[in-house]
Motif scaffolding. Structure first.
Motif, PDB file in Angstrom:
ATOM      1  N   PHE A 140       0.831  -1.201   0.000  1.00 10.32           N
ATOM      2  CA  PHE A 140       0.000   0.000   0.000  1.00 10.32           C
ATOM      3  C   PHE A 140       0.871   1.258   0.000  1.00 10.32           C
ATOM      4  O   PHE A 140       0.603   2.225  -0.728  1.00 10.32           O
ATOM      5  CB  PHE A 140      -0.913   0.010   1.224  1.00 10.32           C
ATOM      6  N   VAL A 141       1.911   1.249   0.816  1.00 10.65           N
ATOM      7  CA  VAL A 141       2.772   2.425   0.935  1.00 10.65           C
ATOM      8  C   VAL A 141       3.483   2.719  -0.392  1.00 10.65           C
ATOM      9  O   VAL A 141       3.614   3.883  -0.792  1.00 10.65           O
ATOM     10  CB  VAL A 141       3.772   2.225   2.084  1.00 10.65           C
ATOM     11  N   LEU A 142       3.943   1.690  -1.079  1.00 11.50           N
ATOM     12  CA  LEU A 142       4.585   1.910  -2.375  1.00 11.50           C
ATOM     13  C   LEU A 142       3.603   2.514  -3.374  1.00 11.50           C
ATOM     14  O   LEU A 142       3.958   3.384  -4.177  1.00 11.50           O
ATOM     15  CB  LEU A 142       5.150   0.598  -2.920  1.00 11.50           C
ATOM     16  N   ARG A 143       2.373   2.065  -3.312  1.00 10.68           N
ATOM     17  CA  ARG A 143       1.346   2.612  -4.206  1.00 10.68           C
ATOM     18  C   ARG A 143       1.101   4.097  -3.893  1.00 10.68           C
ATOM     19  O   ARG A 143       1.001   4.928  -4.793  1.00 10.68           O
ATOM     20  CB  ARG A 143       0.057   1.797  -4.052  1.00 10.68           C
ATOM     21  N   PHE A 144       1.020   4.421  -2.599  1.00  9.72           N
ATOM     22  CA  PHE A 144       0.861   5.821  -2.196  1.00  9.72           C
ATOM     23  C   PHE A 144       2.021   6.669  -2.715  1.00  9.72           C
ATOM     24  O   PHE A 144       1.819   7.785  -3.205  1.00  9.72           O
ATOM     25  CB  PHE A 144       0.811   5.937  -0.673  1.00  9.72           C
ATOM     26  N   ALA A 145       3.231   6.150  -2.565  1.00  9.46           N
ATOM     27  CA  ALA A 145       4.415   6.925  -2.954  1.00  9.46           C
ATOM     28  C   ALA A 145       4.409   7.235  -4.449  1.00  9.46           C
ATOM     29  O   ALA A 145       4.711   8.365  -4.869  1.00  9.46           O
ATOM     30  CB  ALA A 145       5.686   6.170  -2.569  1.00  9.46           C
ATOM     31  N   ARG A 146       4.067   6.251  -5.263  1.00 14.09           N
ATOM     32  CA  ARG A 146       4.007   6.501  -6.714  1.00 14.09           C
ATOM     33  C   ARG A 146       2.911   7.511  -7.042  1.00 14.09           C
ATOM     34  O   ARG A 146       3.074   8.377  -7.909  1.00 14.09           O
ATOM     35  CB  ARG A 146       3.808   5.187  -7.466  1.00 14.09           C
ATOM     36  N   HIS A 147       1.780   7.391  -6.347  1.00 16.98           N
ATOM     37  CA  HIS A 147       0.680   8.328  -6.575  1.00 16.98           C
ATOM     38  C   HIS A 147       1.086   9.757  -6.222  1.00 16.98           C
ATOM     39  O   HIS A 147       0.806  10.700  -6.987  1.00 16.98           O
ATOM     40  CB  HIS A 147      -0.529   7.904  -5.741  1.00 16.98           C
ATOM     41  N   LEU A 148       1.742   9.925  -5.080  1.00 10.70           N
ATOM     42  CA  LEU A 148       2.064  11.274  -4.600  1.00 10.70           C
ATOM     43  C   LEU A 148       3.170  11.938  -5.397  1.00 10.70           C
ATOM     44  O   LEU A 148       3.177  13.161  -5.555  1.00 10.70           O
ATOM     45  CB  LEU A 148       2.457  11.207  -3.126  1.00 10.70           C
ATOM     46  N   THR A 149       4.118  11.162  -5.887  1.00  7.99           N
ATOM     47  CA  THR A 149       5.275  11.748  -6.567  1.00  7.99           C
ATOM     48  C   THR A 149       5.161  11.731  -8.083  1.00  7.99           C
ATOM     49  O   THR A 149       5.882  12.471  -8.769  1.00  7.99           O
ATOM     50  CB  THR A 149       6.567  11.009  -6.179  1.00  7.99           C
ATOM     51  N   GLY A 150       4.319  10.849  -8.610  1.00  9.38           N
ATOM     52  CA  GLY A 150       4.239  10.710 -10.051  1.00  9.38           C
ATOM     53  C   GLY A 150       5.446  10.017 -10.655  1.00  9.38           C
ATOM     54  O   GLY A 150       5.634  10.035 -11.873  1.00  9.38           O
ATOM     55  N   ARG A 151       6.256   9.381  -9.816  1.00 11.98           N
ATOM     56  CA  ARG A 151       7.459   8.696 -10.297  1.00 11.98           C
ATOM     57  C   ARG A 151       7.221   7.188 -10.324  1.00 11.98           C
ATOM     58  O   ARG A 151       6.531   6.644  -9.467  1.00 11.98           O
ATOM     59  CB  ARG A 151       8.647   9.024  -9.394  1.00 11.98           C
ATOM     60  N   PRO A 152       7.827   6.479 -11.266  1.00 13.14           N
ATOM     61  CA  PRO A 152       7.471   5.070 -11.470  1.00 13.14           C
ATOM     62  C   PRO A 152       8.203   4.061 -10.593  1.00 13.14           C
ATOM     63  O   PRO A 152       7.699   2.969 -10.367  1.00 13.14           O
ATOM     64  CB  PRO A 152       7.824   4.836 -12.937  1.00 13.14           C
ATOM     65  N   ARG A 153       9.413   4.401 -10.124  1.00 16.04           N
ATOM     66  CA  ARG A 153      10.240   3.394  -9.463  1.00 16.04           C
ATOM     67  C   ARG A 153      10.277   3.574  -7.952  1.00 16.04           C
ATOM     68  O   ARG A 153      10.050   4.656  -7.424  1.00 16.04           O
ATOM     69  CB  ARG A 153      11.668   3.432 -10.000  1.00 16.04           C
ATOM     70  N   VAL A 154      10.572   2.449  -7.282  1.00 20.41           N
ATOM     71  CA  VAL A 154      10.884   2.491  -5.860  1.00 20.41           C
ATOM     72  C   VAL A 154      12.332   2.045  -5.702  1.00 20.41           C
ATOM     73  O   VAL A 154      12.878   1.341  -6.567  1.00 20.41           O
ATOM     74  CB  VAL A 154       9.943   1.590  -5.041  1.00 20.41           C
TER      75      VAL A 154
END
Length: 447
Positions: A140-154
Motif C-alpha cells: 500500500f505504501v509503495l502505491r501511495f508513494a508513486r501516486h504522490l510523486t508521479g514517479r514510477p520506481r521504488v
C-alpha cells in the motif's frame, strides 16, 4: 577451518537422531504430503532442519512443545511474530471476548481509536492505517508513494527483505538490477520497477536518486533477513538528507527492527521517516500490521482516501482492520513491548551474544556475533557492512548442522540464518542452554 566431510558426517548422525526423536511428526509429515503442497500449509515451513517438518502441539511464553511431547526453549518466536511470547493470557482473553461479539463487519470498533493513539505515541507519526500483514502494508505504501510523486520506481537496499512485495525481490548483479535468487514469476523484470543500492553506501544512494525517477526509498534501519547488518555512524542521517534533497519519500520498515525498543529503531535512533510500516508482533500472534505517515503525507492523501472509488484503489481488504485484530493489538501493546519488557529481553540478548562470542574466541574462529536490541545472531565471518557481503557469507551446510544440533538438544533457532530472539519470558538459564549446545557442536566439529 571447518572440515566439510566432518560437517556431513555430523549432519547424518543428527538427522538420524532427529528421526528417532520425532515419530509422531514423521507420521504427520507423511500424511500431509498428499493434501498439502510440499507437505506443509505454507512453504517457508520447509526451511527447518530435519528430514521432515516438526509439528508443534502447544506454545506458551518462551516454550514450545511438539507433538512427540518434547519441550524446546523457543529462540525463534515465530520469526518475530511471537516476540511478545506465546499464548499471552491477556491477548487470549481479548480475542475470546471480541470473537463472541463479532469479528468482521466492515465498520470500525472502539479499539481502533486506542490503537491509533498508541501507535502515534510509540512511533511519533501522526496518522495511521491498518493492514493484515507488513507485506500488505508495504504494498500500500509503495502505491501511495508513486501516486504522490508521479514517479514510477521504488528504491530498496541490496538483499533487503520486505515480505513478498514484487518490487522488493531485487538485488544487484554488478550494476544491473535483477530478480533475487529464488523469486518466482515476477510480473515484469524488476529493473522496470525498482532501483537497488547497497546498504551503508550513501554515495551510491545519492547517485541513484539523482536520476529523478524514484518515488520512495523503502528500507529497514538495519538489515535483518540477510542477517543483522547495522548502519554505520552517520549513514541514516545521510539517507534522510539525500531523500529529502531529491524529493524521495523515506519509508522505514520496522517489522523486524521493532526489537530495538518500544518504538523500534525510529524512536531509539531519532529517525524521521515520511512513512513507517510495522507488523508481526504487534498483535501478539494475530495477523495484523500498521503503517503510519507524516502530517504532510497524510494531508496529501486525505482526498484520495475519502474518494468514492477507494475500494478499488489497490489499498485495503475486506478483513483489514477487523475488530479481532484491533482487540489483539490493543491487548498486546497495552501490556507488552514496553520499556520494562525490553529491560528484561535486551540483557538476555547481550548474554547470548557474550556467551557465543566466548565460545567462538576459545575455538579461535574468525566468526562474529551481532546484536540489535533483543535480537542476536552469529556470523561465520567478520561483520559485513552490506547485504551482498552478508549473502556471500551464508554457509548453508554449516548453518543447517548447527540449527539441527541445537534443535535435537531442545533449543529452537530461527530457520533463517543464526538468529535468536528474546522475550521477557526467557531466562538466563535458557540462554546458557544454547551456549552449552553451541559449544558442544563446535567441539564436535573441531575435534
Amino acid at each position: 577451518m571447518i572440515d566439510r566431510a566432518r560437517i556431513a558426517a555430523l549432519r547424518a548422525t543428527e538427522e538420524d537422531r532427529f528421526a528417532d526423536l520425532h515419530p509422531r511428526s514423521a507420521a504427520l509429515a507423511e500424511e500431509a504430503r498428499g493434501p498439502l503442497l510440499a507437505g506443509v500449509p505454507m512453504p517457508w515451513m520447509t526451511r527447518w532442519p530435519g528430514r521432515f517438518p516438526l509439528f508443534f502441539d502447544t506454545a506458551a511464553g518462551a516454550r514450545l512443545v511438539d507433538v512427540d511431547g518434547i519441550e524446546y526453549v523457543d529462540l525463534c518466536l515465530g520469526d518475530t511474530g511471537a516476540m511478545t511470547g506465546h499464548a499471552l493470557p491477556q491477548v487470549t482473553d481479548a480475542i475470546a471476548a471480541r470473537a463472541a461479539r463479532g469479528i468482521t463487519t466492515m465498520l470500525p470498533s472502539a479499539d481502533a481509536v486506542w490503537v491509533g493513539e498508541e501507535l502515534v505515541r510509540r512511533f511519533g507519526l501522526p496518522s495511521w492505517q491498518l493492514a493484515m500483514s507488513a507485506t500488505d502494508a508495504n504494498r500500500f505504501v509503495l502505491r501511495f508513494a508513486r501516486h504522490l510523486t508521479g514517479r514510477p520506481r521504488v528504491a530498496v537496499m541490496d538483499w533487503c527483505y520486505h515480505g513478498t512485495v514484487d518490487e522488493t525481490l531485487a538485488v544487484l548483479d554488478g550494476d544491473a538490477v535483477v530478480a533475487r535468487p529464488g523469486a518466482l514469476g515476477p510480473q515484469v523484470p524488476v529493473s522496470e520497477t525498482t532501483a537497488v543500492v547497497p546498504f551503508n553506501d550513501a554515495d551510491a544512494l545519492d547517485r541513484r536518486l539523482a536520476v529523478g525517477d524514484v518515488a520512495c526509498l523503502l528500507m529497514e534501519p538495519a538489515l535483518t533477513n540477510i542477517g543483522i547488518v547495522l548502519p554505520e555512524p552517520g549513514y541514516l542521517d545521510a539517507v534522510r538528507e539525500i531523500t529529502r534533497r531529491y524529493g524521495v519519500l523515506l519509508v522505514v520498515d520496522e517489522t523486524h527492527t521493532l526489537c530495538a525498543g518500544p518504538g523500534g529503531a525510529t524512536a531509539a535512533w531519532g529517525l524521521e521517516p515520511d512513512l513507517l510500516v510495522v507488523g508481526k508482533p504487534i498483535g501478539g500472534g494475530v495477523p495484523c500490521a500498521a503503517y503510519g505517515m507524516s502530517a504532510e503525507v497524510a494531508g496529501r492523501l486525505s482526498g484520495p482516501m475519502l474518494g468514492h472509488e477507494i475500494d478499488v484503489a489497490g489499498v485495503g481488504g475486506t478483513l483489514t482492520g477487523n475488530a479481532l485484530a484491533l482487540a489483539a493489538i490493543r491487548a498486546t501493546l497495552s501490556t507488552c513491548l514496553r520499556e520494562e519488557d525490553f529491560a528484561v529481553a535486551v540483557p538476555l540478548a547481550e548474554r547470548f551474544a557474550d556467551g557465543v562470542a566466548g565460545v567462538i574466541a576459545d575455538a579461535g574462529l574468525p566468526w562474529h556475533v551481532q546484536r540489535l536490541g533483543c535480537r542476536a545472531e552469529y556470523w561465520f565471518c567478520p561483520p559485513p557492512r552490506d547485504g551482498a557481503a552478508a549473502a556471500a557469507a551464508v554457509d548453508e551446510e554449516l548453518e543447517g548442522l548447527l540449527h539441527l544440533w541445537c534443535l535435537n538438544r531442545g533449543v529452537l533457532l530461527t530457520p533463517f540464518h543464526n538468529m535468536a530472539l528474546f522475550s521477557p519470558h526467557h531466562t538466563p538459564a535458557d540462554v546458557d542452554r544454547h551456549t552449552e549446545a553451541f559449544a558442544e557442536a563446535l567441539a564436535a566439529l573441531l575435534c
